[in-house]
Design a protein around this motif. Structure first.
Motif, PDB file in Angstrom:
ATOM      1  N   ALA A 154      19.756 -26.864 -14.284  1.00 14.66           N
ATOM      2  CA  ALA A 154      18.627 -26.075 -14.783  1.00 14.66           C
ATOM      3  C   ALA A 154      17.647 -26.908 -15.604  1.00 14.66           C
ATOM      4  CB  ALA A 154      19.138 -24.893 -15.616  1.00 14.66           C
ATOM      5  N   ALA A 155      18.101 -27.462 -16.722  1.00 18.29           N
ATOM      6  CA  ALA A 155      17.169 -28.085 -17.654  1.00 18.29           C
ATOM      7  C   ALA A 155      16.545 -29.375 -17.105  1.00 18.29           C
ATOM      8  CB  ALA A 155      17.879 -28.376 -18.984  1.00 18.29           C
ATOM      9  N   THR A 156      17.360 -30.251 -16.531  1.00 16.26           N
ATOM     10  CA  THR A 156      16.820 -31.513 -16.012  1.00 16.26           C
ATOM     11  C   THR A 156      15.864 -31.293 -14.844  1.00 16.26           C
ATOM     12  OG1 THR A 156      18.761 -32.744 -16.765  1.00 16.26           O
ATOM     13  CG2 THR A 156      17.389 -33.783 -15.081  1.00 16.26           C
ATOM     14  N   PRO A 157      16.185 -30.423 -13.860  1.00 24.93           N
ATOM     15  CA  PRO A 157      15.178 -30.137 -12.826  1.00 24.93           C
ATOM     16  C   PRO A 157      13.860 -29.630 -13.395  1.00 24.93           C
ATOM     17  CG  PRO A 157      17.319 -29.345 -12.137  1.00 24.93           C
ATOM     18  CD  PRO A 157      17.471 -29.779 -13.556  1.00 24.93           C
ATOM     19  N   ALA A 158      13.928 -28.769 -14.428  1.00 21.66           N
ATOM     20  CA  ALA A 158      12.699 -28.262 -15.041  1.00 21.66           C
ATOM     21  C   ALA A 158      11.925 -29.405 -15.697  1.00 21.66           C
ATOM     22  CB  ALA A 158      13.035 -27.191 -16.079  1.00 21.66           C
ATOM     23  N   LEU A 159      12.639 -30.288 -16.417  1.00 22.58           N
ATOM     24  CA  LEU A 159      11.988 -31.419 -17.067  1.00 22.58           C
ATOM     25  C   LEU A 159      11.309 -32.326 -16.047  1.00 22.58           C
ATOM     26  CD1 LEU A 159      11.495 -33.328 -19.513  1.00 22.58           C
ATOM     27  CD2 LEU A 159      13.733 -34.324 -19.013  1.00 22.58           C
ATOM     28  N   LEU A 160      12.022 -32.640 -14.972  1.00 21.33           N
ATOM     29  CA  LEU A 160      11.497 -33.569 -13.988  1.00 21.33           C
ATOM     30  C   LEU A 160      10.315 -32.985 -13.235  1.00 21.33           C
ATOM     31  CD1 LEU A 160      14.885 -34.984 -12.723  1.00 21.33           C
ATOM     32  CD2 LEU A 160      13.318 -35.942 -14.397  1.00 21.33           C
ATOM     33  N   PHE A 161      10.391 -31.695 -12.922  1.00 17.40           N
ATOM     34  CA  PHE A 161       9.251 -31.058 -12.252  1.00 17.40           C
ATOM     35  C   PHE A 161       8.011 -31.145 -13.139  1.00 17.40           C
ATOM     36  CE2 PHE A 161       6.471 -27.401 -11.667  1.00 17.40           C
ATOM     37  CZ  PHE A 161       6.139 -27.543 -10.322  1.00 17.40           C
ATOM     38  N   HIS A 162       8.175 -30.859 -14.422  1.00 22.15           N
ATOM     39  CA  HIS A 162       7.026 -30.882 -15.329  1.00 22.15           C
ATOM     40  C   HIS A 162       6.451 -32.286 -15.466  1.00 22.15           C
ATOM     41  CE1 HIS A 162       5.148 -31.235 -19.361  1.00 22.15           C
ATOM     42  NE2 HIS A 162       4.599 -30.097 -19.006  1.00 22.15           N
ATOM     43  N   VAL A 163       7.320 -33.278 -15.661  1.00 22.32           N
ATOM     44  CA  VAL A 163       6.850 -34.655 -15.850  1.00 22.32           C
ATOM     45  C   VAL A 163       6.148 -35.169 -14.605  1.00 22.32           C
ATOM     46  CG1 VAL A 163       7.597 -37.042 -16.185  1.00 22.32           C
ATOM     47  CG2 VAL A 163       8.547 -35.223 -17.612  1.00 22.32           C
ATOM     48  N   VAL A 164       6.765 -34.949 -13.443  1.00 25.89           N
ATOM     49  CA  VAL A 164       6.198 -35.479 -12.200  1.00 25.89           C
ATOM     50  C   VAL A 164       4.936 -34.720 -11.809  1.00 25.89           C
ATOM     51  CG1 VAL A 164       6.630 -35.883  -9.756  1.00 25.89           C
ATOM     52  CG2 VAL A 164       8.446 -36.276 -11.419  1.00 25.89           C
ATOM     53  N   ALA A 165       4.944 -33.397 -11.938  1.00 27.53           N
ATOM     54  CA  ALA A 165       3.794 -32.594 -11.535  1.00 27.53           C
ATOM     55  C   ALA A 165       2.555 -32.893 -12.350  1.00 27.53           C
ATOM     56  CB  ALA A 165       4.137 -31.109 -11.641  1.00 27.53           C
ATOM     57  N   PRO A 171      19.431 -29.925  -7.084  1.00 27.65           N
ATOM     58  CA  PRO A 171      18.317 -29.442  -7.905  1.00 27.65           C
ATOM     59  C   PRO A 171      17.453 -30.572  -8.451  1.00 27.65           C
ATOM     60  CG  PRO A 171      20.368 -28.344  -8.514  1.00 27.65           C
ATOM     61  CD  PRO A 171      20.737 -29.439  -7.571  1.00 27.65           C
ATOM     62  N   ILE A 172      18.084 -31.707  -8.788  1.00 28.07           N
ATOM     63  CA  ILE A 172      17.350 -32.844  -9.341  1.00 28.07           C
ATOM     64  C   ILE A 172      16.304 -33.351  -8.349  1.00 28.07           C
ATOM     65  CG2 ILE A 172      17.580 -35.224 -10.148  1.00 28.07           C
ATOM     66  CD1 ILE A 172      18.848 -33.375 -12.095  1.00 28.07           C
ATOM     67  N   VAL A 173      16.719 -33.553  -7.110  1.00 32.09           N
ATOM     68  CA  VAL A 173      15.827 -34.108  -6.093  1.00 32.09           C
ATOM     69  C   VAL A 173      14.772 -33.095  -5.681  1.00 32.09           C
ATOM     70  CG1 VAL A 173      15.711 -35.076  -3.773  1.00 32.09           C
ATOM     71  CG2 VAL A 173      17.587 -35.713  -5.293  1.00 32.09           C
ATOM     72  N   LEU A 174      15.192 -31.844  -5.476  1.00 30.32           N
ATOM     73  CA  LEU A 174      14.237 -30.815  -5.064  1.00 30.32           C
ATOM     74  C   LEU A 174      13.130 -30.639  -6.097  1.00 30.32           C
ATOM     75  CD1 LEU A 174      16.608 -28.064  -3.586  1.00 30.32           C
ATOM     76  CD2 LEU A 174      15.121 -29.640  -2.340  1.00 30.32           C
ATOM     77  N   ALA A 175      13.504 -30.641  -7.374  1.00 31.87           N
ATOM     78  CA  ALA A 175      12.494 -30.490  -8.429  1.00 31.87           C
ATOM     79  C   ALA A 175      11.553 -31.688  -8.461  1.00 31.87           C
ATOM     80  CB  ALA A 175      13.184 -30.315  -9.778  1.00 31.87           C
ATOM     81  N   LEU A 218      12.218 -25.070 -20.955  1.00 25.88           N
ATOM     82  CA  LEU A 218      13.568 -25.279 -20.419  1.00 25.88           C
ATOM     83  C   LEU A 218      13.850 -26.766 -20.252  1.00 25.88           C
ATOM     84  CD1 LEU A 218      16.205 -24.192 -19.218  1.00 25.88           C
ATOM     85  CD2 LEU A 218      15.028 -23.993 -17.009  1.00 25.88           C
ATOM     86  N   GLY A 219      12.869 -27.517 -19.767  1.00 24.97           N
ATOM     87  CA  GLY A 219      13.052 -28.952 -19.576  1.00 24.97           C
ATOM     88  C   GLY A 219      13.287 -29.688 -20.876  1.00 24.97           C
ATOM     89  N   GLY A 220      12.740 -29.153 -21.968  1.00 22.52           N
ATOM     90  CA  GLY A 220      12.934 -29.792 -23.260  1.00 22.52           C
ATOM     91  C   GLY A 220      14.370 -29.790 -23.732  1.00 22.52           C
ATOM     92  N   ALA A 221      15.197 -28.930 -23.133  1.00 26.07           N
ATOM     93  CA  ALA A 221      16.610 -28.870 -23.519  1.00 26.07           C
ATOM     94  C   ALA A 221      17.456 -29.914 -22.795  1.00 26.07           C
ATOM     95  CB  ALA A 221      17.171 -27.481 -23.226  1.00 26.07           C
ATOM     96  N   SER A 222      16.916 -30.551 -21.770  1.00 23.89           N
ATOM     97  CA  SER A 222      17.711 -31.442 -20.918  1.00 23.89           C
ATOM     98  C   SER A 222      18.294 -32.623 -21.672  1.00 23.89           C
ATOM     99  CB  SER A 222      16.852 -31.938 -19.753  1.00 23.89           C
ATOM    100  OG  SER A 222      17.512 -32.961 -19.035  1.00 23.89           O
ATOM    101  N   ILE A 223      17.430 -33.454 -22.243  1.00 20.81           N
ATOM    102  CA  ILE A 223      17.888 -34.668 -22.896  1.00 20.81           C
ATOM    103  C   ILE A 223      18.810 -34.368 -24.075  1.00 20.81           C
ATOM    104  CG2 ILE A 223      17.171 -36.751 -24.107  1.00 20.81           C
ATOM    105  CD1 ILE A 223      16.670 -36.757 -21.085  1.00 20.81           C
ATOM    106  N   PRO A 224      18.480 -33.400 -24.956  1.00 19.82           N
ATOM    107  CA  PRO A 224      19.416 -33.101 -26.052  1.00 19.82           C
ATOM    108  C   PRO A 224      20.801 -32.688 -25.571  1.00 19.82           C
ATOM    109  CG  PRO A 224      17.276 -32.149 -26.531  1.00 19.82           C
ATOM    110  CD  PRO A 224      17.206 -32.669 -25.132  1.00 19.82           C
TER     111      PRO A 224
END
Length: 320
Positions: A43-54, A178-182, A207-213
């Protein structure tokens, strides 16, 4: 120097909090700890990666510095695989985690502040993140999906139908995670220059902000149940991956940068990016699949604590 110190302070502080939570029993056992990894992975890492890449600029994907970083990553991973095959053969998932530990850089929570404060721009981080996720993450996830068996259970020749089914399963698991799809979805948005509406992007960003922590907390909690370099079987892989990451990859990036004719600024950027420690994502993938976990965890730990002096030395060598 401030960017390097800030990035490391963020990571070490959160790891220490995870360690304290485990020592005090708030995170009770591995099952509780791994919940953090699973939530981050699905959940969190896919959201983070989608936001950063998009939200990244697609023009930055074609920078010569990024080309050097991409080649340095591939050659570094290959170097580890060659050394491993000659001196200490391990199963495919463990070898893949060792190669990833040697080559997959922490381009987000250390790379971002380092890029902004040390290089003066954050433009290099998103392309490196995109390349790692779109190109190298599927390979890692595919390797983690391999069970290591190649022959039939009775010791005879491998069943071709079974082997074909396993290959298809590996491809499916790696490409449809989920990581790759995002990451791919974010890349499509970036290349098409679409603007995602705030009511959609804002929850994704939170949601992505929760990934790294979560990944760092789980990593810190794992340190109470084992000792770094405690596994004799994994020790050669860990030390080799750490040595290649800290010395081999920056050297490879420097040589490639000279071959590509990079400017002094571009060469400095490429070498600094190559000297970043191993990304926590490597540990998250290993912990989620429960394969190569010790190699990933120990390599992340060692490179995180030792990359700082290496990067400071590089800065001094370039007169910064």
């Amino acid at each position: 120097m401030l960017g390097i110190l800030t990035g490391f302070a963020i990571i070490l502080a959160i790891i220490f909090v995870g360690y304290l939570l485990s020592r005090t029993g708030i995170i009770g056992d591995d099952r509780q700890r791994l919940v953090l990894n699973r939530v981050a992975f699905y959940a969190a890492t896919p959201a983070l990666l989608f936001h950063v890449v998009a939200t990244s600029d697609p023009a930055n994907l074609f920078s010569p510095v990024i080309a050097v970083t991409f080649l340095a990553t591939a050659l570094t991973a290959l170097l580890f695989c060659v050394v491993s095959a000659i001196f200490f053969r391990r199963d495919i998932p463990t070898t893949a985690m060792g190669a990833a530990s040697a080559a997959y850089v922490n381009s987000n929570n250390i790379g971002l502040p380092v890029s902004i404060y040390v290089l003066g721009t954050g433009a290099f981080v998103a392309p490196v993140l995109v390349l790692q996720l779109v190109v190298f993450s599927p390979l890692m996830l595919g390797a983690l999906s391999v069970d290591g068996g190649s022959a039939a259970a009775d010791g005879g020749a491998p069943d071709r139908h079974s082997s074909r089914a396993k290959i298809l399963t590996v491809i499916k698991n790696s490409l449809f995670s989920p990581i790759v799809l995002a990451s791919v979805a974010g890349l499509v948005v970036s290349l098409a220059r679409w603007e995602v509406p705030d009511p959609v992007m804002a929850p994704v960003e939170i949601l992505g902000g929760a990934s790294i922590p979560m990944i760092l907390l789980s990593f810190g909690a794992s340190l109470t149940s084992t000792t770094v370099l405690d596994s004799v079987a994994d020790r050669p892989s860990v030390l080799t991956a750490t040595g290649i990451k800290l010395v081999g990859m920056p050297l490879i990036a420097w040589l490639l940068g000279l071959a590509f004719g990079l400017s002094t600024e571009g060469l400095y950027a490429a070498v600094i990016l190559a000297a970043l420690p191993t990304a926590q994502n490597v540990y998250n993938y290993a912990a989620t699949y429960r394969k190569g976990e010790v190699v990933a965890r120990d390599s992340v730990f060692l490179t995180t604590f030792t990359a700082l002096p290496v990067m400071l030395i590089i800065a001094l060598l370039f007169g910064r």
